[in-house]
Design an enzyme around this catalytic site. Sequence first.
Site, PDB file in Angstrom:
ATOM      1  N   GLU A  62       0.804  -1.214   0.000  1.00 10.07           N
ATOM      2  CA  GLU A  62       0.000   0.000   0.000  1.00 10.07           C
ATOM      3  C   GLU A  62       0.843   1.272   0.000  1.00 10.07           C
ATOM      4  O   GLU A  62       0.501   2.260  -0.674  1.00 10.07           O
ATOM      5  CB  GLU A  62      -0.960  -0.008   1.195  1.00 10.07           C
ATOM      6  CG  GLU A  62      -2.163  -0.921   1.032  1.00 10.07           C
ATOM      7  CD  GLU A  62      -1.805  -2.397   1.198  1.00 10.07           C
ATOM      8  OE1 GLU A  62      -2.596  -3.249   0.752  1.00 10.07           O
ATOM      9  OE2 GLU A  62      -0.737  -2.684   1.779  1.00 10.07           O
ATOM     10  N   HIS A 131     -11.237  -5.981   7.997  1.00  9.36           N
ATOM     11  CA  HIS A 131     -12.000  -5.781   6.774  1.00  9.36           C
ATOM     12  C   HIS A 131     -13.255  -4.938   7.020  1.00  9.36           C
ATOM     13  O   HIS A 131     -14.074  -4.804   6.115  1.00  9.36           O
ATOM     14  CB  HIS A 131     -12.411  -7.117   6.162  1.00  9.36           C
ATOM     15  CG  HIS A 131     -11.278  -7.903   5.589  1.00  9.36           C
ATOM     16  ND1 HIS A 131     -10.298  -8.460   6.365  1.00  9.36           N
ATOM     17  CD2 HIS A 131     -10.976  -8.211   4.308  1.00  9.36           C
ATOM     18  CE1 HIS A 131      -9.442  -9.111   5.590  1.00  9.36           C
ATOM     19  NE2 HIS A 131      -9.828  -8.971   4.343  1.00  9.36           N
TER      20      HIS A 131
END
Length: 328
Positions: A62, A131
């Site tokens: 990321e 998540h």
Amino acid sequence: MSGRELTLIQAINAGLREAMRRDERVMLLGEDIGKNGGVFRATEGLLEEFGEDRVVDTPLAESGILGTSLGLAANGMRPVPEIQFMAFIYPGFEQVVSHIARIRMRSRGRYTAPLVVRVPYGGRNRAPELHSDSTETFFAHTPGLVVVSPSRPYDGKGLLLSAIESEDPVIFLEPMRLYRAYREEVPDDYYTVPLGRAEVVRAGHDVTLISWGSTMRDALKAAEQAEQEHGWSVEVIDLRTLSPWDEETVFASVIRTGRAVIAHEAFGHLGLGAELAARIGEECILDLEAPVARVASYDVPAPLFQLEDWYAPDAGRIVEGIHKVMTF
């Protein structure tokens, strides 16, 4: 203007396609966005149409995705990086708050960062740990960033196209719970929804209910329930842009109704609702009939499957918030 009945994820896909057709500088970066079309299929079909130079499958990194996007944006491109889930952005957080958000100030306007970071977020999807986070406050608290969260397909496409046009970096938060929750007509043509403007989605005169993202569905249900059970007329505002948020629309509504409830999925402690409540208190104090109420998730990490629905605010808890201000 012709249109189609689309889900939110289909509207996002349509917005990306329209932007890439209109401007060759627009390109996509992210994990599994090319051949697989993204973990939610937001980029499905775009590799085939635009090629691997504009739809780039990246390594699982990321910080690298966001740092590369900043370099591309500073040098004339319009990158749209995708971070698969909100909690996955944390390894790249330093790139966002130290570099993407500050490059205009740091370079005294020589460089800008016209990029859009797409981030699926929120819970109640029966997903594993990391998540289901809803930590939009991290980014709304960071000067230099625009933070957006659509709650319906029409806004999903229109806000995304406005974000891609923007000269400022935009954190574009997509509520996963609503990706395929329902459909509505979305124009086929290119159109934009202005950044920084809230929408009054339900008119009312007794209390103002402010929300965004996936909690908007619960807010609308709560408004209907409060009217049916108690006869209270609830005005519902979809904030849409979380930073900078539309103070004018919110204050005008609260001054008219005299009461305010803020509902969001993020933690209550130092959540965006706290800032809204503080500003409403500062600007509307003489018109308030009751203290501003906040309805939020509890101040613990997002739990796993069996506790998800208990953890996040639902219509019942929002009605309790409405009852609190109406009976003060």
